[in-house]
Design an enzyme around this catalytic site. Structure first.
Site, short mmCIF file in Angstrom:
data_model
loop_
_atom_site.label_atom_id
_atom_site.label_comp_id
_atom_site.label_asym_id
_atom_site.label_seq_id
_atom_site.Cartn_x
_atom_site.Cartn_y
_atom_site.Cartn_z
N ASN A 503 41.26 48.77 51.89
CA ASN A 503 40.21 49.67 52.36
C ASN A 503 38.83 49.02 52.47
O ASN A 503 37.99 49.49 53.25
CB ASN A 503 40.10 50.88 51.42
CG ASN A 503 40.86 52.08 51.96
OD1 ASN A 503 41.55 51.98 52.97
ND2 ASN A 503 40.74 53.21 51.29
N ASN A 531 43.65 57.08 54.37
CA ASN A 531 44.45 55.93 54.79
C ASN A 531 45.75 55.81 54.02
O ASN A 531 46.69 55.17 54.47
CB ASN A 531 43.65 54.64 54.61
CG ASN A 531 42.50 54.52 55.59
OD1 ASN A 531 42.55 55.10 56.67
ND2 ASN A 531 41.46 53.78 55.21
N ASP A 638 45.88 63.87 47.40
CA ASP A 638 47.19 64.22 46.88
C ASP A 638 47.36 65.74 46.80
O ASP A 638 48.45 66.27 47.06
CB ASP A 638 47.42 63.58 45.51
CG ASP A 638 46.25 63.78 44.56
OD1 ASP A 638 45.22 64.35 44.99
OD2 ASP A 638 46.36 63.37 43.39
#
Length: 713
Positions: A503, A531, A638
């Site tokens: 990242n 991502n 999540d």
């Protein structure tokens, strides 16, 4: 007249408490060590009584042999079956992976087996038959078993034992001649070479004739230039002198013809590691002369050691061309451990137990609980017959040596006896140290004897194996975490590839990461948590294990989670359960979830999922506003995925697997986004409120210990 101080000292000694008796001391110490060993055993070996690949069968000193399939455009370009990304239906996931036949498969068919080896292929129409040796642990001999595949070697149906004699059988070379099918197994224990004919192929065979009255092993028949040639190895004393035990002299499979050239498969014994496969091009084959030369033959070499089904050795290879295509299929046996590995582990374990017992006895002597005094009269010479002077002299000499040994033992006992006062604090430190060392030795002995071969094997589903991709997201400040992460998890048996989502910062270059599997660095342009679930068409497996680079756990925990996911491929299967409840929804930790008896969120920082299903949902148009919320909080990706799964199903969408152990390395690095727990939980509660207003509620609570496998307690 004696003075008073000695008398006072004598009275003082009489008032001291006596040392514990030897039986009491030994019983207490051994009971403690036994409880310690049992506690360690239950914690360290959750897979007992059988490792996953061997449920229903037990390996012996000869190894843990199994068989795998390889496919390719030629005999010299074969790749393992998992390379071709073949699926075998729901639940098994894709790709299908080696090994394709194990002793557990044979045992589940009703035939006791401790290993399978020496596989031969026989193609008949669209069916591919595999004949192989299976070791019967009850009779302690080899039998010939068979399996059949209807899908070009992807999956195999066990047919059971097809040839069982009163002697050991192996190396089932099967071939056709005319309209008949024959088998020429090794039967060197009977001192001859027999030929069998199929009367009900492939299940029933009868003896056709005895070809040779010599104990040939690994024999094959070659048809070349109009003649038939029998090639085998005579390992008797006469045969060994003729061949000189030349490396690779023994056959290691069926000879094959490729580009009009004849090739022989041999097995080359390496130093201490068993056999490896070697291929030879036959240059001259006449009645008077035979000449061959080794040619390059390389299959993908496993780098995972004991965690690979063929990580230690292979000694048999058979290859044939598929009649319906230009492709070739090969089958090879393999073992994850070296010869005699189980005996080695038992010996080392007993040595650790023996050392622990010696320390127990030594400690007993030091505290005075055990008196090491042996009476010499036990070993005085005596004989009933006085006429044999020679025997009397030998007895006297032996007893003299024993008495010398006993005297030294008694002297040692008197020197160490009572040297430690177990009521003195200083001496208690010595006692605690000796007990600690004894416990450690007991643990080590338990690990060597009951811990199997040390491999963290995968768990099959209906006898089939698969692989998954490990995906982690990180950046330059966590590079030291990543190096440990890749080196550790690349050794896990079912990991096919590791994908690193980079990242921010300078990405690592080739060679900076030590790995047993391919590592692909996917550099991203934007530093966003979205991502993590970016659609990636280069992923080669159906399953993806999303795992934060700061979480370390055992490979066996990954394998157990992968098995549960293969049983529930439409769910998120992970190791960190959370509970969202109340109104508005509040984010609660695992401890609270356990107090309430259930969970409805699985953190995707350590979770399995179907990447095509999960990533497609995450990047759908309906989830766009959710991704914006993730970016605004730099958190909750999540939770969003859990909502998307719950929104697509009315049934449970999460499964929990309890790891044996797990270490969160972020506690030591200080670079985790969740290092401030209170702020982290507050932000996630806000996400819950916003997501529930957009996507509805989460699924109902999933209870602990509801799956029945004992892994979700």
């Amino acid at each position: 007249m004696p003075s008073s101080p000695p008398r006072l000292a004598m009275e003082h000694r009489r008032r001291q408490p006596p040392a514990p008796s030897a039986p009491t001391y030994l019983a207490a110490t051994l009971a403690f060590l036994t409880l310690a060993a049992v506690a360690y055993f239950r914690a360290a070996f959750p897979r007992f009584p059988h490792p996953p690949a061997t449920r229903g069968c037990r390996h012996d000193a000869e190894g843990s042999w199994s068989a795998g399939v390889f496919l390719g455009d030629s005999p010299f370009s074969l790749k393992p079956v998992e390379h071709w990304r073949i699926s075998s239906g729901p639940g098994a996931a894709w790709p299908v992976a080696n090994p394709v036949v194990t002793c557990a498969d044979v045992a589940e068919a009703g035939f006791p087996s401790s290993f399978v080896a020496n596989p031969f292929l026989f193609i008949q129409g669209d069916s591919i038959y595999m004949f192989f040796e299976t070791k019967n642990p009850i009779a302690s001999q080899g039998d010939i078993a068979a399996a059949v595949s209807k899908d070009a070697g992807t999956t195999w149906q066990q047919l059971g034992v097809v040839l069982d004699e009163e002697w050991h059988l192996s190396y089932p070379y099967v071939f056709s001649y005319g309209n008949e099918t024959y088998m020429m197994p090794e039967s060197s224990k009977k001192g001859n070479l027999k030929l069998y004919r199929a009367v009900d192929f492939p299940l029933k065979w009868e003896l056709e004739k005895v070809l040779l009255e010599r104990p040939l092993v690994d024999s094959v028949i070659i048809h070349s230039k109009g003649s038939y040639w029998l090639i085998g190895s005579d390992l008797s004393s006469y045969g060994a002198k003729q061949t000189g035990n030349r490396p690779s002299a023994r056959n290691g499979g069926r000879p094959f013809i490729y580009n009009d050239n004849l090739y022989r498969v041999g097995k080359d014994r390496g130093g201490g590691s068993g056999y490896t496969i070697q291929v030879f091009k036959v240059q001259v084959l006449t009645e008077d002369h035979y000449k061959e030369v080794a040619v390059p033959f390389v299959l993908d070499k496993p780098l995972k050691g004991r965690n690979a089904w063929n990580g230690a050795r292979s000694h048999h290879f058979d290859v044939q061309q598929l009649p319906s295509s230009q492709h070739w299929i090969g089958v090879m046996d393999g073992d994850r451990v070296l010869s005699g590995d189980s005996i080695h582990h038992l010996t080392i374990g007993c040595m650790f137990y023996g050392a622990a017992c010696i320390l127990v006895l030594l400690l007993g002597g030091l505290i005075g609980a055990i008196k090491c005094t042996l009476p010499l009269r036990w070993y005085l010479p005596h004989t009933e017959k006085r006429s044999d002077n020679f025997d009397i002299e030998k007895q006297v000499l032996l007893c003299h040596k024993l008495s010398w040994l006993i005297c030294n033992v008694n002297r040692l006992g008197s020197l160490i006896g009572g040297k430690i006062n177990y009521r003195a604090w200083k001496d208690r430190v010595y006692i605690a140290f000796i007990i600690l060392v004894s416990v450690v030795l007991t643990f080590l002995g338990t690990n060597y004897i009951f811990g199997g071969d040390g491999a963290e094997e995968p768990y099959p589903i209906r006898g089939r194996y698969s692989q998954f991709t490990l995906l982690t997201m990180t950046y330059d400040a966590r590079f030291w975490n990543l190096k440990m992460f890749v080196e550790h998890y690349s050794k896990c048996a079912s990991v096919r590839e590791i994908v690193v989502v980079w990242n921010k910062g300078r990405a690592p270059v080739q060679g900076e990461l030590k790995s047993m599997v391919p590592v692909r660095i996917r550099v991203e342009n934007n530093n966003t948590l979205n991502n993590r679930f970016k659609i990636d068409k280069e992923i080669k497996t159906g399953a993806v294990m999303e795992l934060d680079d700061d979480i370390m756990m055992a490979c066996d925990d990954l394998e157990r989670g992968f098995k549960v996911w293969r049983e529930h491929p439409d769910r998120i299967v992970g190791y960190y359960p959370r509970l969202a409840e109340g109104w508005p929804l509040e984010y609660r930790n695992e401890r609270y979830a356990r107090q309430q008896g259930g969970y409805n969120i699985i953190l995707t920082g350590a979770a399995f999922m179907d990447h095509e299903l999960a990533f497609k949902r995450y990047w759908s148009k309906e989830a766009e506003i959710g991704r914006q919320i993730v970016d605004s909080f730099f958190n909750c990706e999540d939770i969003l995925l859990n909502f998307l799964f719950a929104n697509a199903s009315s049934a449970s969408t999460v499964e929990y697997v309890k790891p044996a152990w797990a270490i969160d390395m972020s506690k030591f690095s200080g670079v985790a986004i969740s290092r401030n727990t209170q702020e982290h939980y507050h932000a996630r509660s806000k996400c819950l409120a916003m997501f529930s207003g957009i996507f509805g509620n989460l699924t109902s609570k999933r209870f602990f210990s509801s799956r029945g496998d004992g892994w979700d307690v």
